[in-house]
Design an enzyme around this catalytic site. Structure first.
Site, PDB file in Angstrom:
ATOM      1  N   ARG A  67       0.872  -1.238  -0.078  1.00  0.00           N
ATOM      2  CA  ARG A  67       0.033  -0.009  -0.008  1.00  0.00           C
ATOM      3  C   ARG A  67       0.701   1.284  -0.084  1.00  0.00           C
ATOM      4  NH1 ARG A  67      -2.081   1.086   4.379  1.00  0.00           N
ATOM      5  NH2 ARG A  67      -1.476  -0.976   5.583  1.00  0.00           N
ATOM      6  N   TYR A 195      -1.548  -3.443  -6.965  1.00  0.00           N
ATOM      7  CA  TYR A 195      -1.157  -4.219  -5.756  1.00  0.00           C
ATOM      8  C   TYR A 195      -2.559  -4.008  -4.821  1.00  0.00           C
ATOM      9  CZ  TYR A 195      -0.208  -5.037  -0.796  1.00  0.00           C
ATOM     10  OH  TYR A 195      -0.365  -5.783   0.377  1.00  0.00           O
ATOM     11  N   GLY A 196      -2.850  -5.400  -4.533  1.00  0.00           N
ATOM     12  CA  GLY A 196      -4.105  -5.748  -3.669  1.00  0.00           C
ATOM     13  C   GLY A 196      -4.726  -4.447  -2.851  1.00  0.00           C
ATOM     14  N   LYS A 204      -9.599  -2.053   1.989  1.00  0.00           N
ATOM     15  CA  LYS A 204      -9.138  -1.190   2.880  1.00  0.00           C
ATOM     16  C   LYS A 204     -10.194   0.163   2.609  1.00  0.00           C
ATOM     17  CE  LYS A 204      -6.027  -3.342   4.993  1.00  0.00           C
ATOM     18  NZ  LYS A 204      -6.325  -3.902   6.440  1.00  0.00           N
ATOM     19  N   HIS A 224     -10.665  -1.963  12.041  1.00  0.00           N
ATOM     20  CA  HIS A 224      -9.707  -2.953  11.424  1.00  0.00           C
ATOM     21  C   HIS A 224      -9.269  -4.144  12.532  1.00  0.00           C
ATOM     22  CE1 HIS A 224      -5.207  -3.011   9.999  1.00  0.00           C
ATOM     23  NE2 HIS A 224      -5.641  -3.814   9.508  1.00  0.00           N
ATOM     24  N   SER A 246       0.023  -3.691  12.122  1.00  0.00           N
ATOM     25  CA  SER A 246       0.480  -4.737  11.223  1.00  0.00           C
ATOM     26  C   SER A 246       1.633  -5.373  11.982  1.00  0.00           C
ATOM     27  CB  SER A 246       1.005  -4.412   9.635  1.00  0.00           C
ATOM     28  OG  SER A 246       1.664  -3.289   9.823  1.00  0.00           O
ATOM     29  N   ALA A 247       2.022  -6.561  11.550  1.00  0.00           N
ATOM     30  CA  ALA A 247       3.334  -7.415  12.110  1.00  0.00           C
ATOM     31  C   ALA A 247       3.091  -7.604  13.766  1.00  0.00           C
ATOM     32  CB  ALA A 247       4.633  -6.362  12.131  1.00  0.00           C
ATOM     33  N   CYS A 248       1.965  -7.825  14.252  1.00  0.00           N
ATOM     34  CA  CYS A 248       1.484  -8.317  15.411  1.00  0.00           C
ATOM     35  C   CYS A 248       0.851  -9.520  15.526  1.00  0.00           C
ATOM     36  CB  CYS A 248       0.902  -7.247  16.098  1.00  0.00           C
ATOM     37  SG  CYS A 248       1.747  -5.641  16.646  1.00  0.00           S
ATOM     38  N   ASP A 275      -9.296  -9.443   9.560  1.00  0.00           N
ATOM     39  CA  ASP A 275      -8.848  -7.903   9.088  1.00  0.00           C
ATOM     40  C   ASP A 275      -9.869  -7.084   9.526  1.00  0.00           C
ATOM     41  OD1 ASP A 275      -6.679  -6.538   8.218  1.00  0.00           O
ATOM     42  OD2 ASP A 275      -7.742  -6.189   6.047  1.00  0.00           O
ATOM     43  N   ASN A 372       6.538  -8.703   1.540  1.00  0.00           N
ATOM     44  CA  ASN A 372       4.915  -8.533   1.343  1.00  0.00           C
ATOM     45  C   ASN A 372       4.351  -9.223   0.389  1.00  0.00           C
ATOM     46  OD1 ASN A 372       2.579  -7.178   2.796  1.00  0.00           O
ATOM     47  ND2 ASN A 372       2.672  -5.719   0.893  1.00  0.00           N
ATOM     48  N   ARG A 374       2.041 -12.224  -0.858  1.00  0.00           N
ATOM     49  CA  ARG A 374       0.610 -12.445  -0.447  1.00  0.00           C
ATOM     50  C   ARG A 374       0.041 -13.763  -0.933  1.00  0.00           C
ATOM     51  NH1 ARG A 374      -1.735  -8.358   3.235  1.00  0.00           N
ATOM     52  NH2 ARG A 374      -0.040  -6.922   3.578  1.00  0.00           N
ATOM     53  N   ASN A 501      -1.559 -17.951  23.028  1.00  0.00           N
ATOM     54  CA  ASN A 501      -2.125 -16.660  23.427  1.00  0.00           C
ATOM     55  C   ASN A 501      -3.315 -17.059  23.747  1.00  0.00           C
ATOM     56  OD1 ASN A 501       0.161 -15.213  22.629  1.00  0.00           O
ATOM     57  ND2 ASN A 501      -0.388 -14.972  20.650  1.00  0.00           N
TER      58      ASN A 501
HETATM   59  C1  OXD Z   1      -2.796  -4.211   6.439  1.00  0.00           C
HETATM   60  C2  OXD Z   1      -3.471  -5.500   5.567  1.00  0.00           C
HETATM   61  O1  OXD Z   1      -2.016  -3.604   5.757  1.00  0.00           O
HETATM   62  O2  OXD Z   1      -4.224  -6.208   5.815  1.00  0.00           O
HETATM   63  O3  OXD Z   1      -3.259  -4.111   7.464  1.00  0.00           O
HETATM   64  O4  OXD Z   1      -3.013  -5.691   4.286  1.00  0.00           O
HETATM   65 MN    MN Z   2      -5.360  -5.131   7.816  1.00  0.00          MN
END
Ligand code: OXD
Ligand code: MN
Length: 594
Positions: A67, A195-196, A204, A224, A246-248, A275, A372, A374, A501
């Site tokens: 993005r 890109y998606g 989004k 989100h 992101s990345a969590c 998402d 990134n 997918r 978790n």
């Molecule tokens: C983001 C995604 O960037 O879901 O949050 O791709």
């Molecule tokens: Mn997302």
């Protein structure tokens, strides 16, 4: 006489000048035809149909792999309505700039008309959009990610209402790329990207940026967030909505497989979404949520049977892979996949020959898959997916969970004192940068409710909306914060994460049903160290104690950053959040003195 939809399609065709216009009916034959054409023209590579039935590989342009937030704009008449956290352009300037790029951009191509529904077709929760695009890849992805075709068109004709989404790849030139949102016109224009996140306009762009604006006006939430059901040993299911930057590990959490000791107790997870959550107050005064999507657009690197076994199952068929490594046997690979890097090499995401261990001229490893890269896959293929995905009224939410990546500050879990405090907890969410993101490693980025790049209006007003919604609920969900990423003095993670978790969510849900105790701390309610089930885990109680520590001095430091962040919203920041700020400061100072 032409309908407003037909008139709009004609107008956009006059601008973009496609050779042909095709109205998508969503049928299987249409899908097969598009796939065939894509393979013939090199837009898709057919993968090994024995090992990966129905799967294809797509490669984007090299400068078009994520993005592009700096080219993403909220175009409201008044700049103030976009707020201090969004890029803003006036609608007049935005339409003019984009029109110049769209002009004639579909020459030699077909314009596909995709009627799509975010949410079950006909549900009062759902919203309809129509995307016009010159990309077959977009059509094929949209049919996985959303409900498309003739049924939607019938539904649209009942009200005539829809979000107008126009997309063209144009020249895929980053200097002629714009992702524009016109919330006041219920319109999205995206040009110059394939890109998606920039082009699947139901995701989004509609489900978060435009929907957040609509939800503010109409009194609901577009967030989100993942949605998951936790079935307890008695067979009762409670649902959680959770927001993480992101990345969590949002996708991994949404479909985790319970660790053996909790599985033995009888726990089971049901995935509703990974998402986006649309949430409304139903006639029972509770908050109910739907996932407006029908697919996952997930990050490939790091996906394996340990981090996410359900996703590994999901993407074995009917999946579109983007920017991963192609192996000689026409299967795919990415860094952090189950298999070791293929010794025989392959073709990397840029279409170049690749061997494991390759380095560039500066000595840096060359990845086979883009970081990134997918996969796009139907949720229905996920072993933990719930049949409630198609329920028009959604699922009832018992808990809202916020989280971020903090190596030191935040405890493993805490509960907000009440809704207003919970909104403060969400509004002050932050995460430390990892190597996967541009910027200084370890730097804290504020990302309220994980909505910073996705809120389609002034975030100060968005916080107010969160506060107001509580007044309309009879039984608002409880709000929690989690942090899986705390480290010890040597920098080692204190908590094992992933499937474990669920042990934390067990406490969260026990709090919701008044089965668990808590201790009060300046930042919220904490579990006692003995309240987290660690049976079967190779971890000491002292670790849990450490994970639950609250250092008043560190938190007072954090408040300075929060003050600067809140200051950006000026008068638009609700006074209730300043009140929460001052109360927290008072409680922390008291603890520090004690
Ligand atoms: C983001 C995604 O960037 O879901 O949050 O791709
Ligand atoms: Mn997302």
């Amino acid at each position: 006489m032409a309908t407003p939809l037909e008139k709009w399609v004609e107008e956009q065709a006059r601008l973009t000048k496609p050779d042909k216009i095709h109205w998508c009916d969503g049928s299987e034959e249409e899908k097969l035809k598009l796939e065939r054409e894509c393979v013939e023209e090199g837009e898709l590579i057919e993968l090994n149909q024995e090992k990966l039935p129905g799967c294809f590989l797509h490669r984007t342009a090299i400068n078009d792999v994520a993005r592009t937030e700096h080219l993403t704009f909220i175009c409201t008449k008044k700049k103030k309505d976009a707020g201090p956290t969004n890029n803003w352009m006036s609608p007049r300037e935005a339409y003019a700039k984009a029109r110049a790029i769209f002009s004639g951009s579909m020459k030699g191509r077909t314009m596909y008309v995709i009627p799509f529904s975010m949410g079950p077709v006909g549900s009062p929760f759902s919203k309809i959009g129509v995307e016009l695009t010159d990309s077959r890849y977009v059509v094929l992805n949209m049919r996985i990610m959303t409900r498309i075709g003739s049924d939607v068109l019938k539904e649209l004709n009942k009200t005539g209402e829809f979000t107008r989404c126009l997309h063209s790849k144009a020249d895929l030139d980053i200097n002629k790329r714009l992702i524009l949102h016109f919330p006041e016109d219920n319109t999205i224009w995206s040009v110059g990207s394939g890109y998606g996140g920039n082009v699947l306009l139901g995701k989004k762009c509609l489900s978060l940026r435009i929907a957040s604006f609509l939800s503010y006006k109409e009194g609901w939430f577009a967030e989100h967030m993942l949605i998951m059901g936790v079935e307890d040993p008695s067979g009762h299911i409670e649902y959680i909505a959770a927001a993480f930057p992101s990345a969590c590990g949002k996708t991994n959490l949404a479909m985790l497989r319970p660790p053996d000791s909790l599985k033995k107790k009888g726990y089971r997870i049901w995935t509703v979404g990974d998402d986006i959550a649309w949430m409304r107050i139903d006639s029972d005064g509770k908050l109910w949520a739907i996932n407006p999507e029908t697919g996952f657009f997930g990050v490939a690197p790091g996906t394996n049977s340990n981090t996410n076994p359900n996703m590994v199952e999901t993407i074995k068929k009917n999946t579109i892979y983007t920017n991963v490594l192609l192996r000689p046997d026409r299967t795919v690979w990415w860094e952090g996949a189950d298999q070791a890097p293929p010794a025989e090499g392959g073709i990397d995401w840029q279409g170049r020959p690749w061997k494991p261990g390759m380095t560039d001229e500066t000595g840096k490893p060359v990845p086979g898959a883009n970081p990134n890269s997918r996969f796009t896959a139907p949720i229905s293929q996920c072993p933990s997916s719930t049949f409630r995905l198609d329920h028009h009224h959604g699922v009832p939410i018992s808990a809202i969970v916020f989280g971020g990546r903090r190596t030191h500050l935040a405890p493993l879990v805490y509960e907000a004192f009440d809704w207003q405090h919970g909104v403060f907890v969400g509004a002050t969410m932050a995460s430390e940068r990892t190597a996967a993101q541009v910027g200084k490693l370890g730097e804290v980025r504020r990302d309220p409710m994980a909505m910073l790049p996705f809120c389609g209006y002034n975030m100060g007003k968005y916080f107010k909306h969160w506060l107001t919604m509580c007044k309309k609920m009879k039984k608002p969900p409880k709000i929690f914060n989690v942090n899986w990423f705390r480290v010890d003095d040597k920098g080692k993670f204190l908590w094992p994460g992933y499937r474990e978790n669920l042990r934390v969510l067990e406490w969260v849900l026990d709090r919701c049903s008044n089965k668990a105790e808590a201790v009060k701390s300046p930042i919220g309610y904490l579990p006692k160290d003995t309240d987290i089930d660690i049976s079967g885990l190779n971890i000491q109680r002292s670790h849990i104690k450490k994970l639950l520590e609250v250092d008043a001095g560190q938190w007072l430091e954090e408040l300075k950053d929060i003050k600067t962040f809140f200051g950006r919203f000026k008068d638009d920041l609700p006074k209730e959040l300043w009140q929460e700020y001052r109360s927290l400061e008072r409680r922390l100072k008291k603890k520090k003195r004690a």
